[in-house]
Write a protein that holds these residues in place. Structure first.
Motif, PDB file in Angstrom:
ATOM      1  N   SER A   1      58.343  25.191  30.534  1.00  0.00           N
ATOM      2  CA  SER A   1      57.778  26.333  31.260  1.00  0.00           C
ATOM      3  C   SER A   1      57.516  25.980  32.706  1.00  0.00           C
ATOM      4  CB  SER A   1      56.453  26.790  30.657  1.00  0.00           C
ATOM      5  OG  SER A   1      56.530  26.791  29.288  1.00  0.00           O
ATOM      6  N   VAL A   2      56.989  24.774  32.923  1.00  0.00           N
ATOM      7  CA  VAL A   2      56.686  24.349  34.294  1.00  0.00           C
ATOM      8  C   VAL A   2      57.975  24.252  35.102  1.00  0.00           C
ATOM      9  CG1 VAL A   2      55.792  22.446  35.694  1.00  0.00           C
ATOM     10  CG2 VAL A   2      54.595  23.120  33.641  1.00  0.00           C
ATOM     11  N   GLN A   3      58.986  23.648  34.490  1.00  0.00           N
ATOM     12  CA  GLN A   3      60.258  23.474  35.214  1.00  0.00           C
ATOM     13  C   GLN A   3      60.875  24.809  35.581  1.00  0.00           C
ATOM     14  OE1 GLN A   3      62.797  21.094  32.775  1.00  0.00           O
ATOM     15  NE2 GLN A   3      61.860  19.177  33.420  1.00  0.00           N
ATOM     16  N   ILE A   4      60.875  25.729  34.644  1.00  0.00           N
ATOM     17  CA  ILE A   4      61.541  27.007  34.892  1.00  0.00           C
ATOM     18  C   ILE A   4      60.743  27.802  35.938  1.00  0.00           C
ATOM     19  CG2 ILE A   4      60.585  28.510  33.039  1.00  0.00           C
ATOM     20  CD1 ILE A   4      64.274  28.177  33.607  1.00  0.00           C
ATOM     21  N   HIS A   5      59.445  27.659  35.898  1.00  0.00           N
ATOM     22  CA  HIS A   5      58.589  28.324  36.877  1.00  0.00           C
ATOM     23  C   HIS A   5      58.846  27.769  38.283  1.00  0.00           C
ATOM     24  CE1 HIS A   5      54.707  28.631  39.084  1.00  0.00           C
ATOM     25  NE2 HIS A   5      54.900  29.892  38.791  1.00  0.00           N
ATOM     26  N   ASP A   6      58.942  26.456  38.386  1.00  0.00           N
ATOM     27  CA  ASP A   6      59.210  25.816  39.685  1.00  0.00           C
ATOM     28  C   ASP A   6      60.576  26.227  40.226  1.00  0.00           C
ATOM     29  OD1 ASP A   6      56.825  24.584  39.505  1.00  0.00           O
ATOM     30  OD2 ASP A   6      57.602  22.587  39.050  1.00  0.00           O
ATOM     31  N   LEU A   7      61.538  26.268  39.320  1.00  0.00           N
ATOM     32  CA  LEU A   7      62.893  26.635  39.719  1.00  0.00           C
ATOM     33  C   LEU A   7      62.919  28.083  40.224  1.00  0.00           C
ATOM     34  CD1 LEU A   7      65.796  25.602  39.721  1.00  0.00           C
ATOM     35  CD2 LEU A   7      66.010  26.379  37.359  1.00  0.00           C
ATOM     36  N   GLU A   8      62.226  28.942  39.504  1.00  0.00           N
ATOM     37  CA  GLU A   8      62.188  30.353  39.909  1.00  0.00           C
ATOM     38  C   GLU A   8      61.584  30.487  41.300  1.00  0.00           C
ATOM     39  OE1 GLU A   8      60.506  33.151  37.158  1.00  0.00           O
ATOM     40  OE2 GLU A   8      61.003  34.818  38.493  1.00  0.00           O
ATOM     41  N   LYS A   9      60.519  29.738  41.541  1.00  0.00           N
ATOM     42  CA  LYS A   9      59.866  29.797  42.861  1.00  0.00           C
ATOM     43  C   LYS A   9      60.856  29.384  43.954  1.00  0.00           C
ATOM     44  CE  LYS A   9      56.061  27.425  43.275  1.00  0.00           C
ATOM     45  NZ  LYS A   9      54.788  26.779  43.070  1.00  0.00           N
TER      46      LYS A   9
ATOM     47  N   GLN B   1      78.093  29.399  44.940  1.00  0.00           N
ATOM     48  CA  GLN B   1      76.765  29.097  45.515  1.00  0.00           C
ATOM     49  C   GLN B   1      75.650  29.247  44.495  1.00  0.00           C
ATOM     50  OE1 GLN B   1      76.364  27.827  48.397  1.00  0.00           O
ATOM     51  NE2 GLN B   1      78.440  28.160  49.157  1.00  0.00           N
ATOM     52  N   CYS B   2      75.855  30.164  43.547  1.00  0.00           N
ATOM     53  CA  CYS B   2      74.780  30.483  42.602  1.00  0.00           C
ATOM     54  C   CYS B   2      74.794  29.587  41.361  1.00  0.00           C
ATOM     55  CB  CYS B   2      74.915  31.941  42.165  1.00  0.00           C
ATOM     56  SG  CYS B   2      73.349  32.828  42.058  1.00  0.00           S
ATOM     57  N   GLN B   3      75.926  28.923  41.143  1.00  0.00           N
ATOM     58  CA  GLN B   3      76.110  28.208  39.871  1.00  0.00           C
ATOM     59  C   GLN B   3      75.039  27.144  39.603  1.00  0.00           C
ATOM     60  OE1 GLN B   3      79.686  28.375  38.315  1.00  0.00           O
ATOM     61  NE2 GLN B   3      78.930  27.429  36.448  1.00  0.00           N
ATOM     62  N   SER B   4      74.593  26.470  40.671  1.00  0.00           N
ATOM     63  CA  SER B   4      73.622  25.391  40.421  1.00  0.00           C
ATOM     64  C   SER B   4      72.288  25.970  39.914  1.00  0.00           C
ATOM     65  CB  SER B   4      73.398  24.559  41.683  1.00  0.00           C
ATOM     66  OG  SER B   4      72.801  25.346  42.666  1.00  0.00           O
ATOM     67  N   HIS B   5      71.967  27.200  40.336  1.00  0.00           N
ATOM     68  CA  HIS B   5      70.722  27.801  39.816  1.00  0.00           C
ATOM     69  C   HIS B   5      70.830  27.976  38.297  1.00  0.00           C
ATOM     70  CE1 HIS B   5      69.697  28.409  43.894  1.00  0.00           C
ATOM     71  NE2 HIS B   5      70.289  29.569  44.090  1.00  0.00           N
ATOM     72  N   LEU B   6      71.978  28.496  37.878  1.00  0.00           N
ATOM     73  CA  LEU B   6      72.174  28.726  36.444  1.00  0.00           C
ATOM     74  C   LEU B   6      72.191  27.398  35.681  1.00  0.00           C
ATOM     75  CD1 LEU B   6      72.749  30.767  34.167  1.00  0.00           C
ATOM     76  CD2 LEU B   6      75.177  30.430  34.620  1.00  0.00           C
ATOM     77  N   ASP B   7      72.888  26.424  36.255  1.00  0.00           N
ATOM     78  CA  ASP B   7      72.963  25.124  35.566  1.00  0.00           C
ATOM     79  C   ASP B   7      71.574  24.506  35.406  1.00  0.00           C
ATOM     80  OD1 ASP B   7      75.658  25.366  35.258  1.00  0.00           O
ATOM     81  OD2 ASP B   7      76.201  24.085  36.946  1.00  0.00           O
ATOM     82  N   GLN B   8      70.747  24.651  36.433  1.00  0.00           N
ATOM     83  CA  GLN B   8      69.384  24.102  36.337  1.00  0.00           C
ATOM     84  C   GLN B   8      68.549  24.869  35.311  1.00  0.00           C
ATOM     85  OE1 GLN B   8      69.005  24.057  40.787  1.00  0.00           O
ATOM     86  NE2 GLN B   8      67.720  22.295  40.313  1.00  0.00           N
ATOM     87  N   GLN B   9      68.804  26.191  35.260  1.00  0.00           N
ATOM     88  CA  GLN B   9      68.093  26.995  34.254  1.00  0.00           C
ATOM     89  C   GLN B   9      68.436  26.491  32.846  1.00  0.00           C
ATOM     90  OE1 GLN B   9      69.397  30.898  35.687  1.00  0.00           O
ATOM     91  NE2 GLN B   9      67.376  31.711  35.224  1.00  0.00           N
ATOM     92  N   ILE B  10      69.745  26.278  32.625  1.00  0.00           N
ATOM     93  CA  ILE B  10      70.187  25.828  31.299  1.00  0.00           C
ATOM     94  C   ILE B  10      69.590  24.455  30.993  1.00  0.00           C
ATOM     95  CG2 ILE B  10      72.220  25.142  29.932  1.00  0.00           C
ATOM     96  CD1 ILE B  10      73.807  27.315  31.496  1.00  0.00           C
ATOM     97  N   GLU B  11      69.563  23.604  32.015  1.00  0.00           N
ATOM     98  CA  GLU B  11      69.000  22.261  31.829  1.00  0.00           C
ATOM     99  C   GLU B  11      67.511  22.314  31.464  1.00  0.00           C
ATOM    100  OE1 GLU B  11      68.879  18.773  34.859  1.00  0.00           O
ATOM    101  OE2 GLU B  11      70.869  19.713  34.895  1.00  0.00           O
ATOM    102  N   SER B  12      66.786  23.254  32.072  1.00  0.00           N
ATOM    103  CA  SER B  12      65.354  23.358  31.771  1.00  0.00           C
ATOM    104  C   SER B  12      65.114  23.949  30.395  1.00  0.00           C
ATOM    105  CB  SER B  12      64.649  24.280  32.770  1.00  0.00           C
ATOM    106  OG  SER B  12      64.769  23.773  34.050  1.00  0.00           O
TER     107      SER B  12
END
Ligand code: URA
Length: 241
Positions: free
Chosen positions: A45-53, A144-155
């Motif tokens: 939850s913390v990771q996904i919240h930080d990523l969203e920010k 450009q957007c792919q890394s956001h998705l990849d990080q989401q999946i990782e979290s």
């Protein structure tokens, strides 16, 4: 405390408890070691919240100029099932949430029909910002957007991913394969089993695809049950009134 520190802090606590568990056994200070799972869960939850920010201020592509909201994604940060659509539409851009328009209403019904609540799953898109007039995403926007998705999946670390529609499927598979072909196979993305089915908006325009889509999501449910196995195997009859 800033949340990046919190994530690190949770990491340290977790490894401390793991070391202690090895030294003193499964119970520590009267606490069952299974509690460790809860620490890992909060970390998601913390990771996904930080990523969203971080993504809220993204200026990596031109869509930043025309968007009203970044539509990061929504749902359970510990979801076993992750759904990935194409890009926000008008309603999503207005509300900042994925799949809240007509296609989203159909998606909710599909999920309910196979025994999932929306709050159980995590929903994201290939693009986090709406392309003007809902045009197809451009390759540079996807890149450009792919890394956001990849990080989401990782979290989130889902156990299974369902790609909704041709654009999501082709992007994740880096292929030009037709949707008709993609939906017949099981793939992997980032080590996670991946299925592809029709986009709910396409089902609204082409109701004759609802039957094959129903077959796809039943396959998804059975795969989910065999992978996650946390409840008795689901069967379509459970939804018959
Ligand atoms: N279509 C998508 O692909 N994603 C949304 O969030 C809404 C509509």
């Amino acid at each position: 405390m800033q949340s990046p520190d919190l994530a690190q802090y949770l990491d340290q606590i977790q490894s401390y408890f793991s070391q202690q568990a090895e030294l003193v056994g499964p119970e520590l200070f009267g606490v069952d070691i299974s509690r460790l799972d809860q620490l890992v869960l909060s970390q998601n939850s913390v990771q996904i919240h930080d990523l969203e920010k971080a993504v809220q201020n993204c200026q990596k592509c031109k869509l930043a100029e025309s968007r009203n909201h970044v539509v990061f994604g929504a749902g359970n940060p510990n979801a076993n099932l992750m759904l990935i659509g194409e890009a926000p539409g008008a309603e999503e851009d207005k509300q900042g949430l994925p799949f809240v328009g007509k296609a989203g209403q159909l998606l909710d019904k599909i999920l309910i029909a196979i025994g999932f609540k929306r709050s159980e799953v995590y929903i994201a898109n290939i693009l986090k910002c709406r392309p003007p007039a809902n045009r197809d995403p451009n390759p540079d926007e996807i890149e450009q957007c792919q890394s956001h998705l990849d990080q989401q999946i990782e979290s989130i670390q889902p156990k299974i991913i369902l790609a909704l529609g041709r654009v999501a499927g082709q992007t994740l598979l880096k292929s030009e394969t037709s949707l008709g072909q993609m939906r017949t196979q099981t793939y992997q993305y980032a080590g996670v089993p991946l299925l592809v089915t029709y986009h709910p908006a396409a089902l609204l325009r082409n109701p004759q695809w609802k039957k094959p889509a129903w077959e796809d999501v039943q396959k998804l449910r059975h795969m989910y049950d065999s992978i996650v196995g946390d409840k008795p195997a689901w069967s379509p009859s459970q939804n018959k009134k």
